[in-house]
Design a protein around this motif. Structure first.
Motif, PDB file in Angstrom:
ATOM      1  N   PHE A 220      -4.957  -3.241   2.949  1.00 57.69           N
ATOM      2  CA  PHE A 220      -5.125  -4.263   1.917  1.00 57.69           C
ATOM      3  C   PHE A 220      -5.601  -5.608   2.454  1.00 57.69           C
ATOM      4  O   PHE A 220      -5.596  -6.595   1.713  1.00 57.69           O
ATOM      5  N   MET A 221      -6.031  -5.669   3.689  1.00 58.42           N
ATOM      6  CA  MET A 221      -6.616  -6.914   4.192  1.00 58.42           C
ATOM      7  C   MET A 221      -8.011  -7.076   3.591  1.00 58.42           C
ATOM      8  O   MET A 221      -8.905  -6.262   3.851  1.00 58.42           O
ATOM      9  N   ARG A 222      -8.222  -8.111   2.783  1.00 59.60           N
ATOM     10  CA  ARG A 222      -9.506  -8.322   2.111  1.00 59.60           C
ATOM     11  C   ARG A 222      -9.921  -9.789   2.218  1.00 59.60           C
ATOM     12  O   ARG A 222      -9.073 -10.688   2.242  1.00 59.60           O
ATOM     13  N   LYS A 223     -11.223  -9.995   2.242  1.00 56.32           N
ATOM     14  CA  LYS A 223     -11.779 -11.336   2.172  1.00 56.32           C
ATOM     15  C   LYS A 223     -12.071 -11.691   0.712  1.00 56.32           C
ATOM     16  O   LYS A 223     -12.213 -10.810  -0.139  1.00 56.32           O
ATOM     17  N   LYS A 224     -12.165 -12.971   0.447  1.00 57.67           N
ATOM     18  CA  LYS A 224     -12.508 -13.425  -0.887  1.00 57.67           C
ATOM     19  C   LYS A 224     -13.797 -12.760  -1.354  1.00 57.67           C
ATOM     20  O   LYS A 224     -14.793 -12.733  -0.625  1.00 57.67           O
ATOM     21  N   GLY A 225     -13.756 -12.177  -2.542  1.00 58.49           N
ATOM     22  CA  GLY A 225     -14.923 -11.498  -3.097  1.00 58.49           C
ATOM     23  C   GLY A 225     -14.986 -10.019  -2.820  1.00 58.49           C
ATOM     24  O   GLY A 225     -15.795  -9.299  -3.416  1.00 58.49           O
ATOM     25  N   ASP A 226     -14.134  -9.512  -1.901  1.00 58.54           N
ATOM     26  CA  ASP A 226     -14.090  -8.078  -1.614  1.00 58.54           C
ATOM     27  C   ASP A 226     -13.508  -7.312  -2.804  1.00 58.54           C
ATOM     28  O   ASP A 226     -12.654  -7.838  -3.529  1.00 58.54           O
ATOM     29  N   PRO A 227     -13.940  -6.056  -2.998  1.00 59.82           N
ATOM     30  CA  PRO A 227     -13.318  -5.238  -4.041  1.00 59.82           C
ATOM     31  C   PRO A 227     -11.810  -5.122  -3.812  1.00 59.82           C
ATOM     32  O   PRO A 227     -11.348  -4.961  -2.680  1.00 59.82           O
ATOM     33  N   LEU A 228     -11.055  -5.214  -4.886  1.00 57.05           N
ATOM     34  CA  LEU A 228      -9.600  -5.098  -4.826  1.00 57.05           C
ATOM     35  C   LEU A 228      -9.121  -4.507  -6.139  1.00 57.05           C
ATOM     36  O   LEU A 228      -9.264  -5.134  -7.193  1.00 57.05           O
ATOM     37  N   ASP A 236      -8.774 -14.965  -0.055  1.00 61.88           N
ATOM     38  CA  ASP A 236      -8.391 -14.067   1.028  1.00 61.88           C
ATOM     39  C   ASP A 236      -7.073 -13.393   0.655  1.00 61.88           C
ATOM     40  O   ASP A 236      -6.135 -14.038   0.157  1.00 61.88           O
ATOM     41  N   PHE A 237      -6.992 -12.087   0.905  1.00 59.58           N
ATOM     42  CA  PHE A 237      -5.859 -11.291   0.448  1.00 59.58           C
ATOM     43  C   PHE A 237      -5.261 -10.559   1.649  1.00 59.58           C
ATOM     44  O   PHE A 237      -5.985 -10.123   2.551  1.00 59.58           O
ATOM     45  N   PHE A 238      -3.941 -10.423   1.649  1.00 57.02           N
ATOM     46  CA  PHE A 238      -3.244  -9.894   2.815  1.00 57.02           C
ATOM     47  C   PHE A 238      -2.375  -8.704   2.437  1.00 57.02           C
ATOM     48  O   PHE A 238      -1.900  -8.580   1.313  1.00 57.02           O
ATOM     49  N   GLY A 239      -2.166  -7.824   3.437  1.00 55.62           N
ATOM     50  CA  GLY A 239      -1.544  -6.542   3.139  1.00 55.62           C
ATOM     51  C   GLY A 239      -0.053  -6.580   2.936  1.00 55.62           C
ATOM     52  O   GLY A 239       0.469  -6.023   1.965  1.00 55.62           O
ATOM     53  N   MET A 300      -0.310 -10.354   7.829  1.00 52.70           N
ATOM     54  CA  MET A 300       0.354 -11.275   6.915  1.00 52.70           C
ATOM     55  C   MET A 300      -0.497 -12.523   6.679  1.00 52.70           C
ATOM     56  O   MET A 300      -1.415 -12.805   7.454  1.00 52.70           O
ATOM     57  N   PRO A 301      -0.187 -13.302   5.643  1.00 53.52           N
ATOM     58  CA  PRO A 301      -0.876 -14.579   5.458  1.00 53.52           C
ATOM     59  C   PRO A 301      -0.741 -15.461   6.685  1.00 53.52           C
ATOM     60  O   PRO A 301       0.244 -15.357   7.438  1.00 53.52           O
ATOM     61  N   LYS A 322      -1.212 -13.318  -3.466  1.00 58.37           N
ATOM     62  CA  LYS A 322      -1.877 -13.385  -2.168  1.00 58.37           C
ATOM     63  C   LYS A 322      -1.600 -12.172  -1.284  1.00 58.37           C
ATOM     64  O   LYS A 322      -2.277 -11.970  -0.287  1.00 58.37           O
ATOM     65  N   THR A 323      -0.565 -11.399  -1.616  1.00 59.32           N
ATOM     66  CA  THR A 323      -0.208 -10.238  -0.806  1.00 59.32           C
ATOM     67  C   THR A 323       0.022  -9.020  -1.693  1.00 59.32           C
ATOM     68  O   THR A 323       0.438  -9.140  -2.848  1.00 59.32           O
ATOM     69  N   ALA A 324      -0.242  -7.853  -1.109  1.00 62.30           N
ATOM     70  CA  ALA A 324      -0.051  -6.616  -1.864  1.00 62.30           C
ATOM     71  C   ALA A 324       1.422  -6.262  -1.993  1.00 62.30           C
ATOM     72  O   ALA A 324       1.857  -5.688  -2.992  1.00 62.30           O
ATOM     73  N   THR A 325       2.195  -6.593  -0.967  1.00 57.71           N
ATOM     74  CA  THR A 325       3.613  -6.252  -0.957  1.00 57.71           C
ATOM     75  C   THR A 325       4.360  -7.224  -0.053  1.00 57.71           C
ATOM     76  O   THR A 325       3.778  -7.805   0.872  1.00 57.71           O
ATOM     77  N   THR A 326       5.627  -7.410  -0.326  1.00 59.86           N
ATOM     78  CA  THR A 326       6.481  -8.202   0.548  1.00 59.86           C
ATOM     79  C   THR A 326       7.860  -7.569   0.584  1.00 59.86           C
ATOM     80  O   THR A 326       8.238  -6.822  -0.330  1.00 59.86           O
TER      81      THR A 326
END
Length: 491
Positions: A220-228, A236-239, A300-301, A322-326
């Motif tokens: 789930f590590m993604r950059k801004k604009g990446d498919p999610l 920016d998105f973090f796993g 992580m962020p 900002k994160t998929a899970t915590t």
């Protein structure tokens, strides 16, 4: 009721309105006005207690009992309580206390030994017998003579002293985005990448070990604009994320889990004076476990790399999307479901925390128990003690506990957790109940704060990349060995 919790994550300390008092109420020859001031961390579980007390408490003694909360922000909670107790001001009649404080404040003469009151009161004895055994061991007893984890309720144990009752028994669980984890496209990509199933249901999360959780972090590590999911990442998105904070005990609570699950140990106070710190705290197993913990920081962020990823920060990042899970405490779950505070309020689900898969295929989820007991102080009059125990009995009535559990809190009563309705009261209740069986505790000895503060400093140096896991644990082991030898706890 949930709306009243908005904005309480960090809290603002309020001034206690009154000290404990006992005066005759006008026109009531046999009744008394009794005010109990309780020191409490400023967060939803204690706020709910005050609200519910004002709504529903009725004294069976006929006295007019008033409960005033002195709310203190978590980062300064220990220091503020310790300063009050050691100053001699005798401000509090009850205190919500972390279990780690028991030794320091029992030996200091501040927390009342309730052993005889409990044994001689059928209601209090019944409460103790109904509590989950992990809570008796962690929240109530000092010195802690039992193993770190007990499977049977030890009450009443011979030669054991009892001090506290659970105000809020907390465990950490997995928060996750069901819109992402149950997304067909994401599931297909995850399967192709790792030959594993992306967990979606609660039952799926019961089979998640740290290997799977690391792969979730990578995936789930993604950059801004990446498919999610069905859209794109708007930032920016973090796993993944979990506690990696320097303050108080925030990193230790998660590091301990990695140590225990991998078969390592922290210094064991139950084996004094034979138990050693050097060679145990910095064992090869513990070093590898800490390295495993540190490996997750990359998924992580960025705040995690600064040592500031405390329980509130990771909760907020998750609520911001900002994160998929915590992995965070149940006590912080309620704001996640509130659309006023959370962008993922309608997208969140909860499961047990990951663990280490053993040779037999079972997953060890051993973790550090959270939550707090509440205690009575030693300077109360008999009348104030009796009133405080009325508050304890009211709070631990099944009907009060069910209301608490339905509003984001938790119960430690086995009878309440066995109620068929319990799991459906809040979406994390099933996970809390499962995780409670895995709970152990950190030290209760008076030196705990010195041990904890130095350990947090060294863990933070490793988290921020200044030293290695080996160097951090070597330093921790040396300090603990010397400190505990000086205190006469290690021969």
């Amino acid at each position: 009721m949930k709306r009243s919790w908005e904005g309480w994550l960090y809290g603002v300390s309020l001034v206690a309105m009154a000290a404990g008092s006992l005066v005759l109420a006008p026109g009531q020859a046999n009744a008394a006005d009794i005010t109990i001031t309780m020191a409490a961390p400023d967060w939803p579980p204690t706020r709910f207690m005050k609200e519910e007390f004002d709504r529903s408490f009725k004294s069976e003694s006929g006295n007019n009992i008033k409960l005033e909360m002195d709310y203190i922000p978590w980062p300064s909670f220990y220091e503020r309580v310790a300063a009050s107790l050691t100053s001699g001001e005798q401000k509090y009649q009850m205190i919500v206390t972390d279990s780690q404080w028991l030794g320091s404040f029992v030996d200091g003469g501040y927390y009342k030994d309730l052993t005889e009151e409990i044994k001689n009161d059928p209601e209090l004895s019944a409460i103790m017998k109904d509590l989950h055994p992990a809570l008796i061991s962690a929240y109530s007893t000092y010195p802690n003579k039992s193993p770190q984890f007990v499977k049977d309720n030890p009450f009443p144990a011979p030669d054991t002293h009892y001090y506290g009752f659970p105000q809020f028994p907390d465990t950490y669980v997995t928060y996750y985005r069901k819109d992402l984890f149950c997304n067909e496209t994401e599931a297909k990509k995850f399967q192709e990448s790792f030959n594993q199933k992306l967990p979606c249901t609660y039952e799926d999360w019961q089979d998640v070990d740290w290997t799977v959780y690391e792969n979730i972090g990578k995936h789930f590590m993604r950059k801004k604009g990446d498919p999610l999911g069905d859209g794109v990442a708007d930032d920016d998105f973090f796993g993944v994320s979990f506690q990696a904070g320097k303050s108080y005990d925030f990193s230790s609570m998660q590091v301990n889990a990695f140590i225990w699950q991998n078969g390592g140990e922290i210094w064991d106070e139950t084996r004094q004076p034979e138990a050693q710190a050097e060679g145990v705290v910095n064992s090869d197993i513990n070093v590898k476990a800490f390295e495993q913990y540190l490996n997750f920081i990359q998924y992580m962020p960025p705040v995690a790399k600064t040592g500031q990823a405390d329980i509130f920060v990771i909760q907020d990042l998750y609520m911001q999307g900002k994160t998929a899970t915590t992995i965070d405490w149940v006590g912080l779950g309620e704001p996640v479901l509130d659309p006023k505070t959370s962008r993922v309020s309608d997208k969140s689900a909860f499961g047990p925390a990951p663990g280490v898969r053993k040779e037999d295929g079972k997953i060890d989820r051993t973790g550090n128990i959270g939550g707090q007991p509440f205690v009575l102080t030693t300077w109360n009059s008999p009348e104030v003690d009796a009133a405080a125990l009325e508050v304890v009995k009211w709070w631990l009535k099944p009907e009060t506990q069910k209301k608490f559990a339905a509003n984001g809190g938790q119960s430690g009563l086995m009878s309440v957790m066995a109620d068929p309705e319990y799991d459906s009261l809040r979406p994390w209740n099933r996970a809390h109940k499962e995780m409670l069986d895995w709970q152990r505790d950190v030290w209760h000895v008076p030196e705990f704060f010195e041990l904890l503060t130095q350990q947090q400093e060294e863990f933070d140096k490793a988290i921020t990349g200044q030293i290695t896991a080996q160097e951090a644990l070597d330093s921790v082991a040396r300090f603990q060995q010397q400190t505990l030898e000086d205190a006469g706890r290690i021969e």
